[in-house]
Design a protein around this motif. Structure first.
Motif, mmCIF file in Angstrom:
data_model
loop_
_atom_site.group_PDB
_atom_site.id
_atom_site.type_symbol
_atom_site.label_atom_id
_atom_site.label_comp_id
_atom_site.label_asym_id
_atom_site.label_seq_id
_atom_site.Cartn_x
_atom_site.Cartn_y
_atom_site.Cartn_z
ATOM 1 N N ARG A 50 0.836 -1.211 0.000
ATOM 2 C CA ARG A 50 0.000 0.000 0.000
ATOM 3 C C ARG A 50 0.868 1.258 0.000
ATOM 4 O O ARG A 50 0.586 2.235 -0.698
ATOM 5 C CB ARG A 50 -0.923 0.018 1.219
ATOM 6 N N CYS A 51 1.942 1.228 0.798
ATOM 7 C CA CYS A 51 2.828 2.401 0.858
ATOM 8 C C CYS A 51 3.461 2.687 -0.504
ATOM 9 O O CYS A 51 3.726 3.841 -0.822
ATOM 10 C CB CYS A 51 3.937 2.196 1.885
ATOM 11 N N ASN A 52 3.737 1.640 -1.263
ATOM 12 C CA ASN A 52 4.351 1.861 -2.581
ATOM 13 C C ASN A 52 3.585 2.929 -3.360
ATOM 14 O O ASN A 52 4.183 3.835 -3.946
ATOM 15 C CB ASN A 52 4.358 0.550 -3.378
ATOM 16 N N THR A 53 2.280 2.840 -3.359
ATOM 17 C CA THR A 53 1.488 3.830 -4.100
ATOM 18 C C THR A 53 1.273 5.114 -3.295
ATOM 19 O O THR A 53 1.458 6.220 -3.818
ATOM 20 C CB THR A 53 0.133 3.226 -4.529
ATOM 21 N N THR A 54 0.901 4.982 -2.027
ATOM 22 C CA THR A 54 0.563 6.200 -1.268
ATOM 23 C C THR A 54 1.789 7.088 -1.068
ATOM 24 O O THR A 54 1.642 8.300 -0.934
ATOM 25 C CB THR A 54 -0.061 5.871 0.099
ATOM 26 N N ALA A 55 2.981 6.512 -1.050
ATOM 27 C CA ALA A 55 4.181 7.327 -0.819
ATOM 28 C C ALA A 55 4.415 8.339 -1.934
ATOM 29 O O ALA A 55 5.096 9.341 -1.730
ATOM 30 C CB ALA A 55 5.408 6.440 -0.640
ATOM 31 N N PHE A 56 3.857 8.081 -3.113
ATOM 32 C CA PHE A 56 3.998 9.084 -4.186
ATOM 33 C C PHE A 56 3.379 10.419 -3.783
ATOM 34 O O PHE A 56 3.800 11.466 -4.268
ATOM 35 C CB PHE A 56 3.366 8.570 -5.491
ATOM 36 N N ASP A 57 2.370 10.367 -2.912
ATOM 37 C CA ASP A 57 1.757 11.615 -2.446
ATOM 38 C C ASP A 57 2.747 12.459 -1.638
ATOM 39 O O ASP A 57 2.532 13.668 -1.487
ATOM 40 C CB ASP A 57 0.535 11.317 -1.562
#
Lengths: 367, 367, 367, 367
Positions: free
Chosen positions: B50-57
């Motif tokens: 999940r962090c893989n995607t949310t970290a882009f924020d």
């Protein structure tokens, strides 16, 4: 497919353990609402209890590759004892709430899994009963300091006779945290306290509800020497949450430091246990070994605790849930699931040994 | 309106791609629950995934204006190959789970979109079959290191013969992560591993479930030279998550660094892939090119990865979902949606070329 | 109790405005789903749009007391024009989507409220029509730079003739952001572009959908001088998100800086507008005035923007919703609610004047 | 089991208080929707009100052990008055909204619990009525500064005659915050303002709705001396949120600083009250005592406020809810629950006295 056995005080079956966090919901109907409330709850708003687990997310491990790791070895030594994994069944009161075999089942499961077991003063079984099934397996005795020194002597005598490796003095519970679920459920810890019945106080049926009243509130550092002198056993102080207290305890003679906030059941508003570990480990500076517990649900949590300074990692409620679901086999199944997860995490972080894990650097905001 | 074709092993249709994240729900019924679970899942609690995607924020781009940008050009070169966009179909095992055409469809779609394709050791199609449809389109071969050196030689021979541009050695998977959905679904990767069948081991029907057992666990840096010497191809190390390992790999002969946490399927508790990129890029210091994958769902994610140090950006699951929904046309549609989003993001950040993107400064807490 | 009027192209009624954020849900059924989607949406995942508003929570105002403030005065001057409040109706395309009176209603409401109005190139009414109702009220013209210089000259001529105070050149929209709701709703901006019809291109019925195609993509700094020289009006650059671009624009002749991310409709992944303001204000260093828009929903948001460097604060969608619900009266009602909230916030922070607000220190992580 | 009494203006019963936060839902049907809205609401979006409580989570207490603490003593002294606990019933207007006994019940409950009581200018009972039931119990009078100096003199005379220990001048409410629930509920504070009726203005029935109109808006520092000179009582300034205002007030003669944001009812967008406390305490530097209120729901919150610099901790709405549910007994029950939680928290943090609590170090990001 579960195979039923009934050889050790109640049903003993192999259980499937998808993961530790899934056990609570399965164990709840087996244990019953009041008892489950007592085991599962934290104090006040449960904030510290929840943080105990979620704070592990703030510790990031950095996987290393191409380092020639193969079949990682999670065996370790703690206070001169060889263990198959750096795990401890953290002391929990009254395990017959979970399963008729109580601490006997817990000890048997821990022994079969090759891990350390700790028995609470408020256990449902006597030290002798548990020691019998442990039969040489590593074992420690957790002490709620009684007001009555003679009773304390009785407990220490029993522990030494049972070949306990150490006495764990709980320092964080000179009075009980405010636990609302017990109020809501009108729940009072029931059942005999076996260690109390073994000691002939003349007071028949002192229930567990009055236990903290029987415990000494005014604990101080001098107690460490007193307990060590009488018992001739190493004294480990449980409930350390600051470097100051760790240093003071070691200087007062503590043979080990047990970092814990009592599973979030005492002071709500304390930091997550893992958050307090690095500063304490720095202060301890390897003078004595460190036990850690608080919210461990995963093999990766075990690695993180070791990397931040622990030598032995305690797991509490999940073992009671395993006990409830499968007796001593359930305890072993829980330990084995953790060992399996630890094995994967060691391989993927490039750690061949527990010593490698303890040298691993993690990214964390905890200092 | 979808137009059905059936010329390449199963239905081939144009699909509407609103965005990449919307594809999973559409592909799930096409793929089936067990297979979809296997493709979509992460390990343990799925936190790293999940962090893989949310970290882009946590990476903010600062739009620049009045810089005379018009019709941005996203063409780029990677290891001497010209690409229409800095995109890679990240290697995924067993694509016939998604669509009968498997890696052949993936290669065809990538070719039509003008992007790089990578084929997994555990592909459902042989290297030769895929290479045939690629027909000169850029192609790399991902290697799970087999225990059997002769089988490894066979794979490298096939890859070289197929004109692979590089060998991607996966270093982060010396054992499988703990993936609970497979346990829950009683799912074991089924279907033939084409590259294994091509090599006559005499063991008929070695299923994919046993594949990691066939793979070597004890990988080390010396392997890089050994593979390079035999294959005469550049060796890219996949699964790098630390500057230390990037430096060590380059010094040991790696021709490229592939930053990835395996889509969050291996060590849960590792940082988001994008979080690890800046420090690695600094250590690599442009000595070799960098591939990145991990949670990319948007054109802006591609720009952010490029700005933080990547040269080529891999996308995994969304291409398999596109393949499931439309065969090779679906793969192309997914690539085209990404290219469209990249075009908009380049124009709006004031970047005329991919080199401009790589010079863009972003606001981020990642170091 | 609403009183119906019909004197200005459609129903004109007083509306109760509990707060600005409550207007969207009320306006949606009046406007219709496709049109409402177009007005309300952000680009991609809407992340920047949501941050625009939530980021105000990261700016804390420190109330001051016992400073003798009474009846705060929110009047201010902007580019030589006196305003009753430092508010601007931010330029929005095609306001007949919201209400038959379109920009005429918007201008009338702004005039009655004593605030600044800005009209979009893509307005549903001609500059002349809007100017007629403004009748001396402060007015600016927003320019999407056309490819056709003659058409641009026509627009500038109209604006000057209408006595526009400035030209706002939008620099952040050389191509449209990716807005999924329009794709989902199969929505294309409909209706005539009045300013386009006024200019006889010979192309009858050029719809709004093709508008960005008619606009110039390759904008650069030299354009500022060109527009200023022809129009003899101050040129304000809209869409500035970096100190670098603010400095460059001022050095190239800009008479004002408009900090905005286009309401989160262009590059998703850009910081919240308020987050970019302090660094830009520092770079601008009061050489030219600063307009700000982005997520303003409260009087406190207006104060925060002023305190961080703005001189005039734009509000976009809420005015269109007010227009939809009550025609020009609705616009005035929205402005009055904001003015009421500004009045309370000034009194409670101890600010007698807008100059006091601009000197107020806030706690914020934005630099 | 509740025992009904009716001796003091309405039902008086013992209530079970599980915790303070649970009282609102129970009190709501007793109080009625409009009145409950008025008591419970914050201003604007309620952001500051919510932060008041949640910000306590950002203050972590570090439990100390083995320090010989037993039976902690929470007695303290405030401005020469002995209290059983460092608690204050924060001034709240119109308590007959909650219970017929109004401030008389509040004063009686506070007296029985041995804590400080503060009465609002806008109380439903006269100072004399409340003082009669207080009968020597510690008592302070909160002043909304009237425009009419003669009325102010009347109030100060009454307060002095009632033996008030101090005058609390509210400085943060020179105008009311924007409270939407009152708008939604069409609610206007009803009922007589007893202190207003006692003073013969000739204006019969001036309702509470017009009260702020009767209050002076232009407060300044000179007022402190004026009030002190006339009343000969210590003047405490309520609503201090900055070190600057604390310093200015002390230099102007304030005898105490009351840190508060009015329960989040005035400026929304102000920091949580606990967040502002450390900097103010540093500026005050023990020159005068500090009262704190804002979101206190737990004994641990009281300890945190004391540790960050408070000498006395106010609790507002929960006492009104207790009053609504049980009359003065309910007020006492609420106080006793807090005292119980404070006792547990003191023992578990290793604090024997309130002075120990005030020396305790906490982990916090607030400066």
């Amino acid at each position: 497919m579960l195979k039923e056995k009934t050889d050790l005080f109640g049903p003993v079956v192999d259980i499937d353990v998808l993961n530790l966090k899934s056990l609570a919901a399965r164990a709840k109907p087996v244990i019953g609402p009041g008892e489950f409330g007592y085991i599962s709850e934290g104090s006040d708003d449960g904030y510290t209890m929840r943080c105990n687990t979620t704070a592990f997310d703030d510790v990031k491990m950095l996987p290393r590759v191409l380092r020639g790791v193969e079949q990682p070895n999670q065996q370790t030594e703690f206070m001169g004892v060889q263990l198959d994994s750096p795990l401890l069944t953290a002391p929990i009161a009254g395990n017959t709430l979970a399963h008729p075999s109580g601490e006997i089942g817990l000890a048997k499961g821990a022994k079969e899994a090759g891990i350390m077991m700790a028995q609470s003063t408020f256990a449902s079984k006597t030290i002798a009963e548990t020691a019998a099934v442990s039969a040489g397996a590593p074992y420690m005795f957790q002490l709620y300091m009684p007001k009555d020194w003679a009773y304390c002597q009785y407990l220490l005598d029993e522990a030494r006779e049972a070949n306990a490796k150490a006495i764990i003095l709980t320092a964080d519970s000179t009075l009980g945290g405010y636990r609302e679920l017990d109020v809501i459920n009108h729940y009072h810890l029931r059942g005999k306290i076996a260690n109390l019945e073994g000691y002939n106080t003349g007071q028949c049926g002192v229930g567990a509800g009055g236990l903290f009243k029987e415990s000494m509130q005014k604990l101080d550092l001098a107690l460490i020497d007193k307990l060590a002198a009488y018992s001739e056993l190493p004294i480990i102080i449980k409930g350390i949450q600051t470097p100051q207290d760790a240093t003071a305890a070691i200087e007062a003679g503590a043979a080990g430091i047990y970092v814990s906030n009592h599973g979030g059941r005492q002071l709500d508003g304390a930091p997550a246990a893992i958050e307090t570990l690095p500063a304490i480990a720095k202060a301890v500076d390897q003078r004595v070994p460190i036990i850690f517990d608080g919210g461990v649900q995963r093999g990766t949590h075990v690695l993180k605790a070791l990397a931040l300074g622990a030598d032995l990692v305690g797991v509490g409620r999940p073992f009671s849930y395993g006990l409830a679901l499968g007796g001593w086999q359930g305890v072993r199944n829980v330990a084995n699931q953790l060992k399996n997860e630890i094995n994967i995490a060691m391989q993927l972080t490039g750690c061949q040994t527990i010593a490698d894990v303890q040298k691993m650097t993690c990214q964390t905001r905890f200092k």
